[in-house]
Design an enzyme around this catalytic site. Sequence first.
Site, mmCIF file in Angstrom:
data_model
loop_
_atom_site.group_PDB
_atom_site.id
_atom_site.type_symbol
_atom_site.label_atom_id
_atom_site.label_comp_id
_atom_site.label_asym_id
_atom_site.label_seq_id
_atom_site.Cartn_x
_atom_site.Cartn_y
_atom_site.Cartn_z
ATOM 1 N N PHE A 125 -78.213 -68.697 -40.907
ATOM 2 C CA PHE A 125 -78.998 -69.502 -41.850
ATOM 3 C C PHE A 125 -78.071 -69.945 -42.992
ATOM 4 C CE2 PHE A 125 -82.096 -70.445 -45.107
ATOM 5 C CZ PHE A 125 -83.153 -70.995 -44.394
ATOM 6 N N ASP A 197 -79.450 -59.584 -42.274
ATOM 7 C CA ASP A 197 -80.559 -60.374 -42.794
ATOM 8 C C ASP A 197 -81.748 -60.197 -41.843
ATOM 9 O OD1 ASP A 197 -82.374 -62.391 -43.480
ATOM 10 O OD2 ASP A 197 -80.790 -63.771 -44.109
ATOM 11 N N TYR A 222 -92.309 -63.682 -47.177
ATOM 12 C CA TYR A 222 -93.253 -64.794 -46.974
ATOM 13 C C TYR A 222 -93.352 -65.236 -45.519
ATOM 14 C CZ TYR A 222 -88.794 -67.247 -47.687
ATOM 15 O OH TYR A 222 -87.484 -67.633 -47.619
ATOM 16 N N LYS A 223 -92.527 -64.672 -44.638
ATOM 17 C CA LYS A 223 -92.616 -65.029 -43.224
ATOM 18 C C LYS A 223 -93.582 -64.051 -42.537
ATOM 19 C CE LYS A 223 -88.172 -67.375 -43.371
ATOM 20 N NZ LYS A 223 -86.721 -67.243 -43.382
ATOM 21 N N ARG A 371 -89.807 -75.304 -32.775
ATOM 22 C CA ARG A 371 -89.822 -73.847 -32.900
ATOM 23 C C ARG A 371 -91.255 -73.360 -33.069
ATOM 24 N NH1 ARG A 371 -86.925 -70.851 -37.975
ATOM 25 N NH2 ARG A 371 -88.670 -71.863 -39.006
HETATM 26 C C1 LIG Z 1 -85.905 -67.886 -44.419
HETATM 27 C C2 LIG Z 1 -84.497 -67.403 -44.453
HETATM 28 C C3 LIG Z 1 -83.791 -67.312 -45.669
HETATM 29 C C4 LIG Z 1 -84.367 -67.841 -46.943
HETATM 30 O O1 LIG Z 1 -83.726 -67.368 -48.092
HETATM 31 P P1 LIG Z 1 -84.467 -67.490 -49.508
HETATM 32 O O2 LIG Z 1 -83.457 -67.101 -50.484
HETATM 33 O O3 LIG Z 1 -85.654 -66.577 -49.437
HETATM 34 O O4 LIG Z 1 -84.922 -68.898 -49.652
HETATM 35 C C5 LIG Z 1 -82.540 -66.727 -45.636
HETATM 36 N N1 LIG Z 1 -81.982 -66.285 -44.468
HETATM 37 C C6 LIG Z 1 -82.633 -66.410 -43.289
HETATM 38 C C7 LIG Z 1 -82.008 -65.901 -42.040
HETATM 39 C C8 LIG Z 1 -83.901 -66.985 -43.246
HETATM 40 O O5 LIG Z 1 -84.528 -67.131 -42.085
#
Ligand SMILES: *Cc1c(COP(=O)(O)O)cnc(C)c1O
Length: 412
Positions: A125, A197, A222-223, A371
């Site tokens: 990400f 992560d 939030y997921k 997705r």
């Molecule tokens: C959703 C997601 C994020 C989001 O990071 P935020 O700082 O909460 O916006 C980071 N890493 C991964 C792998 C994600 O899927």
Amino acid sequence: MNSMSTDAGLLDQQDSLSSLRSKFSLPEGMIYLDGNSLGPLPKAVKSRVDQVMTEQWGNSLITSWNKHQWINLPQRTGDRIGALIGAAPGQTLCCDSISINLFKVLAVALQLRPGTVVLSTEDNFPTDLYMVQGLRDLFSARSIELKLVAESELTASINNDVAAVLVTHVNFRTGALLDIEQLTAKAHACHAAMIVDLAHSAGALPVALDAWQVDFAVGCTYKYLNAGPGAPAFLYVAKRHLGKAAQPLYGWMGHADAFAFSPSYQPAQDISQYLTGTPSILAMSAVDAALDVFAQTNMQAIRDKSMQLGMVFQSEIARRGLDQYLTLMSPSAPQARGSQISYAHPHAYAICQALIADGVIGDFRAPDYLRLGFTPLYTSFADVFMAVDRLERIMQDEVYLEDKFQRRQKVT
Ligand SMILES: *Cc1c(COP(=O)(O)O)cnc(C)c1O
């Protein structure tokens, strides 16, 4: 009733989690296959936030920091998240965002480990990779290098130059699942720290951070944890690293004695050092309440149903011949992927928009992925069959070619 809906009916009857759907506020008729991006609203969150606003903030005002224990909400909520990710108490904190938490744990890992390379994957990400680049540019004297490799090359690329291996457990595009225990063993053999992560793992599948000997982890709420848009994230620091090196965002909440108001920083020796400023109590109360539903089941039951939902979807796609248009980008075996399935198609964006117009919410990820997330707490087997029905019509009639579905919006 045709045989498919009978199948769905039977599967739903046998589903031990089916009663949990009533814990969520979901719009009538919507099939929500995007809980991997933003979980829906749990009813418990609505009542808790209302209660915290009216009773705590409204009536007790500032005395609530003691009276309602607002002051240790990050630790209490952190420990409850810890229980879902295999972390014993005292190592998990609810705070900030994934991005900020990554900055903190990366900075500590780089202090504790001799190497200069942060090893990650090309399709991690982006925010994870950007945070490394920010640290690298800030501490240019240390010549930190971000090295990106394909997932298949990860293990072989860990060597003694590596200070930290930074990976996302479940790939956000493909859903591919990494073997964290094995990667951690290799990282440790090369004196590197393991940072994981858990954005697409926490609340989706069993995680065993302590048992796998992971050093640091981050994740959002939030997921799959359903705590609401922008809800505070979490971080995990293995007990053996607490008090060894300080994260560099020296906020007053991470001070050993915040209310001494001393001009010089003394880091707390426990997980509290990873706090920065005043926590968002309303948003964190939402996290705390969103966790309640997990007490009514367990991560293995959630994982089992998620694999089953995914398998049903996948086999219906194949049975109807839709796999001749949609290329499966996720591992085919449910054990090898997280709680989502991705398909590539040149018109993936428009297909996703056509699905949304038809009441099936999924999402699109660049360059060309459709997705779909299969979240067991509120998704029924009937939902899955209906989603395939609608996708089939969209593909066969090429509904996605309509102009209105081709226009890109800012958030995909
Ligand atoms: C959703 C997601 C994020 C989001 O990071 P935020 O700082 O909460 O916006 C980071 N890493 C991964 C792998 C994600 O899927």
